[in-house]
Write a protein that holds these residues in place. Structure first.
Motif, PDB file in Angstrom:
ATOM      1  N   VAL A  30       0.840  -1.203   0.000  1.00  0.00           N
ATOM      2  CA  VAL A  30       0.000   0.000   0.000  1.00  0.00           C
ATOM      3  C   VAL A  30       0.873   1.250   0.000  1.00  0.00           C
ATOM      4  O   VAL A  30       0.593   2.206  -0.728  1.00  0.00           O
ATOM      5  CB  VAL A  30      -0.966  -0.007   1.208  1.00  0.00           C
ATOM      6  N   GLU A  31       1.916   1.249   0.790  1.00  0.00           N
ATOM      7  CA  GLU A  31       2.801   2.409   0.832  1.00  0.00           C
ATOM      8  C   GLU A  31       3.487   2.627  -0.519  1.00  0.00           C
ATOM      9  O   GLU A  31       3.617   3.761  -0.985  1.00  0.00           O
ATOM     10  CB  GLU A  31       3.840   2.270   1.945  1.00  0.00           C
ATOM     11  N   ALA A  32       3.907   1.565  -1.178  1.00  0.00           N
ATOM     12  CA  ALA A  32       4.520   1.693  -2.505  1.00  0.00           C
ATOM     13  C   ALA A  32       3.515   2.279  -3.504  1.00  0.00           C
ATOM     14  O   ALA A  32       3.853   3.178  -4.285  1.00  0.00           O
ATOM     15  CB  ALA A  32       5.018   0.330  -2.989  1.00  0.00           C
ATOM     16  N   LEU A  33       2.293   1.793  -3.465  1.00  0.00           N
ATOM     17  CA  LEU A  33       1.266   2.322  -4.364  1.00  0.00           C
ATOM     18  C   LEU A  33       0.934   3.778  -4.045  1.00  0.00           C
ATOM     19  O   LEU A  33       0.714   4.593  -4.943  1.00  0.00           O
ATOM     20  CB  LEU A  33       0.007   1.454  -4.289  1.00  0.00           C
ATOM     21  N   ARG A  34       0.926   4.108  -2.762  1.00  0.00           N
ATOM     22  CA  ARG A  34       0.664   5.494  -2.342  1.00  0.00           C
ATOM     23  C   ARG A  34       1.761   6.414  -2.861  1.00  0.00           C
ATOM     24  O   ARG A  34       1.490   7.497  -3.396  1.00  0.00           O
ATOM     25  CB  ARG A  34       0.562   5.567  -0.827  1.00  0.00           C
ATOM     26  N   LEU A  35       3.020   5.997  -2.714  1.00  0.00           N
ATOM     27  CA  LEU A  35       4.122   6.816  -3.207  1.00  0.00           C
ATOM     28  C   LEU A  35       4.036   7.012  -4.714  1.00  0.00           C
ATOM     29  O   LEU A  35       4.258   8.122  -5.220  1.00  0.00           O
ATOM     30  CB  LEU A  35       5.466   6.179  -2.828  1.00  0.00           C
ATOM     31  N   LEU A  36       3.704   5.963  -5.436  1.00  0.00           N
ATOM     32  CA  LEU A  36       3.554   6.074  -6.885  1.00  0.00           C
ATOM     33  C   LEU A  36       2.418   7.017  -7.247  1.00  0.00           C
ATOM     34  O   LEU A  36       2.558   7.889  -8.111  1.00  0.00           O
ATOM     35  CB  LEU A  36       3.314   4.688  -7.495  1.00  0.00           C
ATOM     36  N   ALA A  37       1.275   6.853  -6.582  1.00  0.00           N
ATOM     37  CA  ALA A  37       0.121   7.719  -6.857  1.00  0.00           C
ATOM     38  C   ALA A  37       0.462   9.181  -6.569  1.00  0.00           C
ATOM     39  O   ALA A  37       0.067  10.071  -7.318  1.00  0.00           O
ATOM     40  CB  ALA A  37      -1.081   7.275  -6.032  1.00  0.00           C
ATOM     41  N   MET A  38       1.204   9.424  -5.493  1.00  0.00           N
ATOM     42  CA  MET A  38       1.583  10.798  -5.150  1.00  0.00           C
ATOM     43  C   MET A  38       2.528  11.392  -6.195  1.00  0.00           C
ATOM     44  O   MET A  38       2.452  12.580  -6.486  1.00  0.00           O
ATOM     45  CB  MET A  38       2.234  10.831  -3.761  1.00  0.00           C
ATOM     46  N   GLN A  39       3.386  10.560  -6.775  1.00  0.00           N
ATOM     47  CA  GLN A  39       4.290  11.055  -7.806  1.00  0.00           C
ATOM     48  C   GLN A  39       3.528  11.343  -9.098  1.00  0.00           C
ATOM     49  O   GLN A  39       3.804  12.325  -9.782  1.00  0.00           O
ATOM     50  CB  GLN A  39       5.391  10.033  -8.092  1.00  0.00           C
ATOM     51  N   LEU A  40       2.563  10.488  -9.424  1.00  0.00           N
ATOM     52  CA  LEU A  40       1.847  10.622 -10.691  1.00  0.00           C
ATOM     53  C   LEU A  40       0.793  11.719 -10.652  1.00  0.00           C
ATOM     54  O   LEU A  40       0.651  12.479 -11.612  1.00  0.00           O
ATOM     55  CB  LEU A  40       1.203   9.289 -11.071  1.00  0.00           C
TER      56      LEU A  40
END
Length: 111
Positions: A30-40
């Motif tokens: 979830v944290e990895a997906l959150r970081l990706l979503a925040m970057q995108l």
């Protein structure tokens, strides 16, 4: 596998250990997906987070907000495979859902 075993049942400590590792792995994902979503797209992520937080607090009706949130992932087996329910939420059409249901059915016959 301790979560799936029913005969003989695993010890409670084996199940707690398995659940602990699963939760930690899921939190990392979830944290990895959150970081990706925040970057995108940080704004769209924030709006999506608001919507899920609102659902978790929505007490309208006979179920609590947390029950509604959990129901998105944990369904009764009569509703069909949870993967199909999630794909339906993600916008799959009826024909796409049928196609994937066939994929799941074939996969279950493999030995």
């Amino acid at each position: 596998m301790a979560l799936l075993e029913v005969s003989p049942p695993p010890s409670d400590s084996a199940r707690v250990s398995a659940l602990t590792h699963l939760v930690i792995d899921l939190l990392q994902e979830v944290e990895a997906l959150r970081l990706l979503a925040m970057q995108l797209n940080p704004h769209e992520y924030a709006l999506a987070y608001e919507a899920s937080a609102e659902l978790a607090h929505n007490a309208a009706g006979v179920r609590t907000g947390l029950e509604k949130l959990i129901a998105l992932y944990c369904t009764d087996h009569e509703s069909g495979p949870r993967e199909l329910l999630l794909l339906q939420r993600l916008g799959y059409s009826s024909s796409e859902l049928r196609r994937f249901a066939d994929v799941l059915e074939r996969a279950q016959t493999l030995t």
